[in-house]
Design a protein around this motif. Sequence first.
Motif, PDB file in Angstrom:
ATOM      1  N   THR A 189      -8.175   7.367  -7.965  1.00  0.00           N
ATOM      2  CA  THR A 189      -7.814   7.019  -9.118  1.00  0.00           C
ATOM      3  C   THR A 189      -9.006   7.773 -10.213  1.00  0.00           C
ATOM      4  OG1 THR A 189      -7.397   5.569 -11.042  1.00  0.00           O
ATOM      5  CG2 THR A 189      -9.074   4.919  -9.361  1.00  0.00           C
ATOM      6  N   SER A 205       0.962  -1.264   0.006  1.00  0.00           N
ATOM      7  CA  SER A 205      -0.059   0.106  -0.085  1.00  0.00           C
ATOM      8  C   SER A 205       0.562   1.064   0.035  1.00  0.00           C
ATOM      9  CB  SER A 205      -0.877   0.040   1.307  1.00  0.00           C
ATOM     10  OG  SER A 205      -1.712  -0.854   1.016  1.00  0.00           O
ATOM     11  N   TYR A 230      -0.777   8.213   1.532  1.00  0.00           N
ATOM     12  CA  TYR A 230      -1.517   8.851   0.811  1.00  0.00           C
ATOM     13  C   TYR A 230      -1.991  10.156   1.622  1.00  0.00           C
ATOM     14  CZ  TYR A 230      -4.940   6.506   3.884  1.00  0.00           C
ATOM     15  OH  TYR A 230      -5.680   5.986   4.851  1.00  0.00           O
ATOM     16  N   GLN A 234      -6.076  -1.200  -1.362  1.00  0.00           N
ATOM     17  CA  GLN A 234      -5.323  -0.307  -0.637  1.00  0.00           C
ATOM     18  C   GLN A 234      -5.645  -0.277   0.593  1.00  0.00           C
ATOM     19  OE1 GLN A 234      -2.493   1.101  -1.901  1.00  0.00           O
ATOM     20  NE2 GLN A 234      -2.828   0.279  -3.969  1.00  0.00           N
ATOM     21  N   ASN A 269      -8.340  -0.791  -7.036  1.00  0.00           N
ATOM     22  CA  ASN A 269      -7.650   0.239  -6.225  1.00  0.00           C
ATOM     23  C   ASN A 269      -8.215   0.025  -4.651  1.00  0.00           C
ATOM     24  OD1 ASN A 269      -5.810   2.340  -6.117  1.00  0.00           O
ATOM     25  ND2 ASN A 269      -7.519   3.541  -5.590  1.00  0.00           N
ATOM     26  N   THR A 270      -9.192  -0.685  -4.482  1.00  0.00           N
ATOM     27  CA  THR A 270      -9.928  -0.674  -3.229  1.00  0.00           C
ATOM     28  C   THR A 270      -9.328  -1.895  -2.088  1.00  0.00           C
ATOM     29  OG1 THR A 270     -11.512  -2.115  -3.998  1.00  0.00           O
ATOM     30  CG2 THR A 270     -12.234   0.141  -3.883  1.00  0.00           C
ATOM     31  N   VAL A 308      -5.464   8.906  -2.575  1.00  0.00           N
ATOM     32  CA  VAL A 308      -5.401   7.504  -2.822  1.00  0.00           C
ATOM     33  C   VAL A 308      -6.298   7.017  -4.050  1.00  0.00           C
ATOM     34  CG1 VAL A 308      -7.075   6.652  -1.392  1.00  0.00           C
ATOM     35  CG2 VAL A 308      -5.322   5.284  -1.461  1.00  0.00           C
ATOM     36  N   ASN A 330     -10.057   1.144 -12.906  1.00  0.00           N
ATOM     37  CA  ASN A 330      -9.279   0.940 -11.870  1.00  0.00           C
ATOM     38  C   ASN A 330      -9.912   0.961 -10.608  1.00  0.00           C
ATOM     39  OD1 ASN A 330      -7.146   0.341 -13.818  1.00  0.00           O
ATOM     40  ND2 ASN A 330      -6.314   2.502 -13.649  1.00  0.00           N
TER      41      ASN A 330
END
Length: 400
Positions: free
Chosen positions: A290, A259, A262, A302, A299-300, A288, A295
């Motif tokens: 996009t 990760s 951010y 993270q 991305n979830t 954090v 995506n």
Amino acid sequence: MLIVCLLTVPFVKIAGAELQLGGYYKNFFTAFNPPSTSEPMMGAVVNRLRFNLSHTPTDLLSLAFAYDFAPRVQDPSLFTESPFAVGIASSRYRLIDFDSRIYPGEDDLIGSVGIYHNIDRASVQFSTDFADISIGRDAIAWGSARIINPTDIVAPYTYDQLDTEDRVGVDAVRIRIPVGILGEVDTGYIIGTDFNFNKSAIFLRTQLNAVETDFSILLLEFQKNLLLGLDIARGIGGAGFWFETAYVFAEPFDGPNTSENYLRASVGLDYSFGGETYTFIEYHFNGVGTNRPDNFLANTTQTAYTQGGVYLLGVHYIAPGFTHQLTPLISFSGQFLFNLSDPSAWIAPQIAYNIAEDVHLSVGGFISIGKRPKNSDLTQFQSEFGTYPNLFFTSFHVYF
């Protein structure tokens, strides 16, 4: 939690006549259509009965307890996956907790009726000349932003939560030390499951006022992540101004991880016109997120989404809103959230009527605008808010 309850019982027996009992009954009737046009419209009726008890036997000691009971009638699919948070929410930061669903049981067939409950407050507070100490289950929240609070990650409400009157309780030991007239040092340990430190949080927050401005600095370690937060609020020529930001170091003490660190920030202004119309506008940056809808799902994974209370998927947002008093008893409000990259939008109009002193009725909706997913299983995003259903609701509140 058990210790707090045991401490509470003797005071109830000794001075039960002095207990203060209050609460409310709320009813939410909701109907919504899923983003996939092939699915039928669904609905839910959520009832929430909350009891609040408090007792102050001495100037040095106070006790608080709150219990929620929530029967629901809803589509059976909503027992496993609900597109909107309606009714009783839960928290990750609790030492022990029972299953919030009383009926149906884990092994029972799921129909259209569900019964939920929640012990949401159970705390003992000690007040001294030096500090206020709280032990047990209580609410912990920070931030001056109106829509999205970057520093509020302990038990945040999402923007589409219907009932936000009472913040979800967490188990904690908290100490507040006053400094000067408007300053404070606030520190505590927020307890995770079974006292597991990797599922808990510890914080130190300072607050002060200087040059007619409120400053707050937050240091929070949560689930092996580190958050540094800053909150500034002041008046500017009759308007209110706020700037709230947080930078998170993802697992900084565990070496390399998947990760990324951010930054999140919200800045805004609000203004009241003659006491009848209140307006605000807020910009939010989600570092954090996009800009590419394809995506969003990947991305979830993270840390921000799994542990940090982040729920928005994009990067840049504008959130204006208003409330206008049509009559002394009727108000009309609107709240908007725009993802500037999709583009997509979420609009929430509402009319509220104060029937009597403690009786309120409102009608509103959550309207989503944006490109719908490419397939029915919602795995191919084309926009953020286009994946949300349109929801319409009535709410009826009685306080006692």
